[in-house]
Write a protein that holds these residues in place. Sequence first.
Motif, PDB file in Angstrom:
ATOM      1  N   GLY A 137      43.055  40.379  38.216  1.00  0.00           N
ATOM      2  CA  GLY A 137      42.746  39.833  39.532  1.00  0.00           C
ATOM      3  C   GLY A 137      42.093  38.467  39.440  1.00  0.00           C
ATOM      4  O   GLY A 137      42.336  37.712  38.497  1.00  0.00           O
ATOM      5  N   ASN A 138      41.203  38.165  40.375  1.00  0.00           N
ATOM      6  CA  ASN A 138      40.578  36.836  40.401  1.00  0.00           C
ATOM      7  C   ASN A 138      39.289  36.746  39.589  1.00  0.00           C
ATOM      8  O   ASN A 138      38.616  35.719  39.593  1.00  0.00           O
ATOM      9  N   SER A 140      36.437  38.004  40.071  1.00  0.00           N
ATOM     10  CA  SER A 140      35.180  38.084  40.821  1.00  0.00           C
ATOM     11  C   SER A 140      34.625  39.504  40.699  1.00  0.00           C
ATOM     12  O   SER A 140      35.262  40.372  40.093  1.00  0.00           O
ATOM     13  N   ASP A 143      37.055  42.207  41.732  1.00  0.00           N
ATOM     14  CA  ASP A 143      38.278  42.438  40.964  1.00  0.00           C
ATOM     15  C   ASP A 143      38.236  43.827  40.324  1.00  0.00           C
ATOM     16  O   ASP A 143      37.390  44.100  39.481  1.00  0.00           O
ATOM     17  N   SER A 145      40.839  45.209  38.622  1.00  0.00           N
ATOM     18  CA  SER A 145      41.789  45.366  37.516  1.00  0.00           C
ATOM     19  C   SER A 145      41.021  45.673  36.228  1.00  0.00           C
ATOM     20  O   SER A 145      39.901  45.191  36.028  1.00  0.00           O
ATOM     21  N   GLY A 148      40.373  42.511  34.258  1.00  0.00           N
ATOM     22  CA  GLY A 148      39.399  41.678  34.953  1.00  0.00           C
ATOM     23  C   GLY A 148      37.981  42.173  34.737  1.00  0.00           C
ATOM     24  O   GLY A 148      37.052  41.386  34.515  1.00  0.00           O
ATOM     25  N   SER A 176      45.584  33.539  38.291  1.00  0.00           N
ATOM     26  CA  SER A 176      44.720  33.829  37.146  1.00  0.00           C
ATOM     27  C   SER A 176      45.501  34.170  35.885  1.00  0.00           C
ATOM     28  O   SER A 176      44.911  34.269  34.812  1.00  0.00           O
TER      29      SER A 176
END
Length: 231
Positions: A137-138, A140, A143, A145, A148, A176
């Motif tokens: 993911g991003n 953050s 996220d 995942s 992540g 990403s």
Amino acid sequence: MRKRSQYNHNLKLHHEPIYKGFNLWKKNSPYIENYLDNLHDTIQRSLKSQPRTLAVIFCLHMPFNSRRNIARNPITDFMEYLKRGIKSHANMKRQLGKRVHPCFLEYVVKVEQKVECPLEHYHVVLFLNKDEYYHVGNLSHLDQSILGQIIRKAWLKVHKIDENSPVAIVHGSNPSSIVIQGEFSPVVEEHQAAFRWLSYLCKEETTKYQGRHQSFYTSNAYTKAPVNTPN
């Protein structure tokens, strides 16, 4: 036109718009050729061990209240925590009877610092087996995942910050991640796009020159982050 970096004469500058058949962004010229060489070799090495590679791109920031011992290299610690996270995830999958694909972590890290910023930051690209990690993911605190969470928790551990903290010191690129697969070649359109995008790590501008310390790390034995000494 300078042929060598004025801050480190061991670094050769690359002003041409093409490198080994790959197109480069003119706006980022000059590039440091040594770094282009290392980036190219890292991608090529990853594809040989894992033909379907997931490249994850993000930026690591130092927290303003960090109390780290400056004798220790944060990238070395980050990579160690990252490897432990990947190993722990693989062990968990095995215990659940799930298939585990071999994952050889390759990486490129560029140390940068702008004039207006009091602290350095790190541009990072991780290369992993896409059959094992297919999504991120991003990065953050939202996220969810697996990859992540492994990445974010590793950097928070480096700074002894609670893994559930929403502090924004890990920033994913947009997107990403990208997928690189097959034999690395400039005749492959996807490879052209990938190298052109990732080549921004190799630009001379904003590079933080650190005297005898490296400004560019890779997973290659000769350019990897140094081993930290105990506190």
